[in-house]
Motif scaffolding. Structure first.
Motif, PDB file in Angstrom:
ATOM      1  N   GLU A   6     -10.684 -16.269  -0.304  1.00 18.80           N
ATOM      2  CA  GLU A   6     -10.627 -15.713   0.782  1.00 18.80           C
ATOM      3  C   GLU A   6     -10.570 -15.872   2.100  1.00 18.80           C
ATOM      4  OE1 GLU A   6     -14.136 -12.852   2.853  1.00 18.80           O
ATOM      5  OE2 GLU A   6     -13.856 -12.823   0.720  1.00 18.80           O
TER       6      GLU A   6
ATOM      7  N   ALA B 290      -8.538 -11.370  -1.763  1.00 20.67           N
ATOM      8  CA  ALA B 290      -9.856 -10.553  -2.392  1.00 20.67           C
ATOM      9  C   ALA B 290      -9.434 -10.621  -3.879  1.00 20.67           C
ATOM     10  CB  ALA B 290      -9.431  -8.817  -1.910  1.00 20.67           C
TER      11      ALA B 290
ATOM     12  N   SER C 149      -4.343  -9.290  -4.205  1.00 23.13           N
ATOM     13  CA  SER C 149      -4.669  -8.406  -3.084  1.00 23.13           C
ATOM     14  C   SER C 149      -4.885  -9.233  -1.678  1.00 23.13           C
ATOM     15  CB  SER C 149      -5.763  -7.207  -3.252  1.00 23.13           C
ATOM     16  OG  SER C 149      -6.741  -7.619  -3.364  1.00 23.13           O
TER      17      SER C 149
ATOM     18  N   ARG D  94      -6.688  -8.613   2.335  1.00 28.41           N
ATOM     19  CA  ARG D  94      -7.406  -7.602   2.799  1.00 28.41           C
ATOM     20  C   ARG D  94      -7.276  -7.999   4.506  1.00 28.41           C
ATOM     21  NH1 ARG D  94     -13.097  -7.952   2.716  1.00 28.41           N
ATOM     22  NH2 ARG D  94     -12.693 -10.240   2.226  1.00 28.41           N
TER      23      ARG D  94
ATOM     24  N   THR E 193      -8.543  -7.754   8.111  1.00 29.39           N
ATOM     25  CA  THR E 193      -9.899  -7.134   8.797  1.00 29.39           C
ATOM     26  C   THR E 193      -9.647  -7.126  10.262  1.00 29.39           C
ATOM     27  OG1 THR E 193     -10.536  -9.379   8.829  1.00 29.39           O
ATOM     28  CG2 THR E 193     -11.149  -8.266   6.776  1.00 29.39           C
TER      29      THR E 193
ATOM     30  N   ASP F 229      -2.116  -2.796   3.682  1.00 30.41           N
ATOM     31  CA  ASP F 229      -2.369  -4.282   3.070  1.00 30.41           C
ATOM     32  C   ASP F 229      -1.252  -4.362   1.983  1.00 30.41           C
ATOM     33  OD1 ASP F 229      -4.373  -4.763   4.647  1.00 30.41           O
ATOM     34  OD2 ASP F 229      -5.936  -4.448   3.195  1.00 30.41           O
TER      35      ASP F 229
ATOM     36  N   ASP G 249      -6.174  -0.135   3.669  1.00 26.90           N
ATOM     37  CA  ASP G 249      -6.985  -0.749   4.561  1.00 26.90           C
ATOM     38  C   ASP G 249      -7.826  -1.609   3.957  1.00 26.90           C
ATOM     39  OD1 ASP G 249      -8.469  -1.906   6.602  1.00 26.90           O
ATOM     40  OD2 ASP G 249      -8.538   0.022   7.895  1.00 26.90           O
ATOM     41  N   GLN G 250      -7.603  -2.902   3.631  1.00 30.46           N
ATOM     42  CA  GLN G 250      -8.662  -3.972   3.231  1.00 30.46           C
ATOM     43  C   GLN G 250      -8.873  -3.602   1.509  1.00 30.46           C
ATOM     44  OE1 GLN G 250     -12.420  -4.867   5.277  1.00 30.46           O
ATOM     45  NE2 GLN G 250     -11.440  -3.859   7.178  1.00 30.46           N
TER      46      GLN G 250
ATOM     47  N   ARG H  78     -10.115  -3.687  -1.409  1.00 28.85           N
ATOM     48  CA  ARG H  78     -11.146  -4.301  -2.249  1.00 28.85           C
ATOM     49  C   ARG H  78     -11.144  -4.105  -3.761  1.00 28.85           C
ATOM     50  NH1 ARG H  78     -16.776  -5.280  -0.707  1.00 28.85           N
ATOM     51  NH2 ARG H  78     -17.793  -5.997  -2.789  1.00 28.85           N
TER      52      ARG H  78
ATOM     53  N   GLY I  93      -8.837   0.750  -0.774  1.00 26.81           N
ATOM     54  CA  GLY I  93      -9.395  -0.206   0.441  1.00 26.81           C
ATOM     55  C   GLY I  93     -10.795   0.113   0.702  1.00 26.81           C
TER      56      GLY I  93
ATOM     57  N   THR J 213     -12.340   5.895   0.433  1.00 26.80           N
ATOM     58  CA  THR J 213     -12.501   4.422   0.081  1.00 26.80           C
ATOM     59  C   THR J 213     -12.872   4.396  -0.965  1.00 26.80           C
ATOM     60  OG1 THR J 213     -14.621   4.267   1.300  1.00 26.80           O
ATOM     61  CG2 THR J 213     -12.512   3.527   2.881  1.00 26.80           C
TER      62      THR J 213
ATOM     63  N   THR K  49     -14.077   0.486  -3.987  1.00 25.01           N
ATOM     64  CA  THR K  49     -14.086  -0.756  -4.002  1.00 25.01           C
ATOM     65  C   THR K  49     -14.097  -1.398  -5.477  1.00 25.01           C
ATOM     66  OG1 THR K  49     -16.612  -0.598  -4.107  1.00 25.01           O
ATOM     67  CG2 THR K  49     -15.349  -1.036  -1.778  1.00 25.01           C
TER      68      THR K  49
END
Length: 349
Positions: free
Chosen positions: A199, A239, A258, A260, A262, A270, A292-293, A295, A311, A341, A343
């Protein structure tokens, strides 16, 4: 098969279920099942596809079990136990019927037995596993043979756990050291190879799995997963990692990783980095997602021809991608914005 049902966890108090029609490319939100707080990571029982496990990524955290009904609707929680720590970010069942849960914020975790003939009920015999490091953020658990590997983002190690005499009792028998400051987050194994997404370094590494307990092996490959053309102020973090093996329609295996962001967002969203595995690990390219991010992402379909992703921030919703060009590319099929969103994902079909 035309219709696929997919469950999706997130930082809410529900698990969402979606229906994907692969003929029309429609992704439809079916329902939202109430759970404990923040079921950010969900996992299916390995043999009974009507049983779901979910974390409550809270402080203190918890582990829950559910029955899965029609259209992915969940029962009320069948059993709930404390994770004995804070912010459990990952859970997975083992082939033995035990369920691993790792507490990101408190540097510990458990591997919890279930009742004989009833994998919905947890037993009380599960001592806490503590990772001995100045900073410890265990982020995953992966069964590999008789061991359980736990990547620790804070300690820059992958801990090697073994059962210590009876179910639920595990000890750290050794470690696989990772580059200092890299922050190993998620891992995958393929034969005798270990692939690690870092990460903090935004890298994907490959190495032979060293002999236990504390063997070392050099990195065979160490690739940046940063996409080109990032805006000033972007702050990237690696991620998820997925491996798609060869199949009749996909003649070679690929890895999908992937990113992310931030920091300052890229208008393209992304990216997912695509790697060819054979004859040696090599970067193929990037596919931008508008998320976006990222996860959570997961492969599904008879040949893992589809990839669902979302995301943890923004309002990009849930997207469905299709693997193309033999797996070396991804095509966006559809996007559902009803839940902004998610995850983690589980394919039921």
């Amino acid at each position: 098969m035309v219709n696929f049902t997919i469950l999706a966890g997130g930082y809410t108090s529900f698990v969402a279920s979606y229906l994907f029609n692969s003929d029309t490319n429609a992704l439809t939100l079916l329902n939202q099942s109430p759970t404990g707080a923040n079921p950010s990571w969900i996992s299916l029982h390995p043999t009974n596809k009507s049983i779901l496990y979910a974390v409550n990524e809270d402080s203190p955290g918890a582990l829950q079990s559910f029955l899965i009904g029609k259209n992915g609707l969940l029962s009320n929680p069948i059993d709930t136990i404390s994770s004995q720590g804070n912010s459990p970010a990952f859970t997975t069942p083992l082939s033995t019927g035990q369920v691993a849960i790792m507490n990101y914020d408190t540097g510990n975790g458990m591997i919890v037995p279930t009742q004989p003939n009833n994998p919905l009920e947890f037993t009380s015999n599960h001592p806490l596993i503590t990772f001995n490091a100045p900073v410890s953020h265990p982020h995953m658990a992966l069964e590999h043979g008789s061991e359980v590997f736990v990547p620790d983002l804070g300690a820059d190690k992958i801990w090697r756990l073994v059962e210590n005499g009876s179910p639920g009792n595990f000890r750290v028998q050794g470690q696989i050291d990772q580059p200092k400051g890299s922050g190993p987050r998620h891992i995958a194994t393929r034969g005798n190879m270990l692939f690690t997404v870092h990460e903090l370094a935004s890298t994907l590494t490959q190495q032979l799995i060293p002999p236990a307990p504390n063997g070392t092996t050099p990195l065979i490959a160490n690739f940046s997963i940063l996409p080109p053309g990032l805006p000033q102020g972007a702050a990237m973090a690696g991620a998820e990692i997925l491996i798609a093996e060869a199949s009749p329609s996909f003649p070679e295996p690929f890895i999908y990783v992937s990113n992310r962001n931030t920091g300052v967002q890229d208008p393209r969203g992304d990216a997912i980095a695509i790697f060819r595995i054979e004859p040696q690990l090599s970067l193929v390219g990037f596919v931008y997602t508008g998320l976006d991010q990222i996860r959570g992402m997961q492969l599904g379909g008879p040949e893992n021809e589809f990839l669902i992703a979302s995301g943890v921030a923004g309002n990009g919703g849930v997207i469905m991608l299709k693997r193309t060009n033999g797996g070396s590319n991804l095509q966006l099929l559809t996007r559902n914005l009803q839940v902004p969103t998610r995850t983690s994902f589980v394919w039921l079909d």
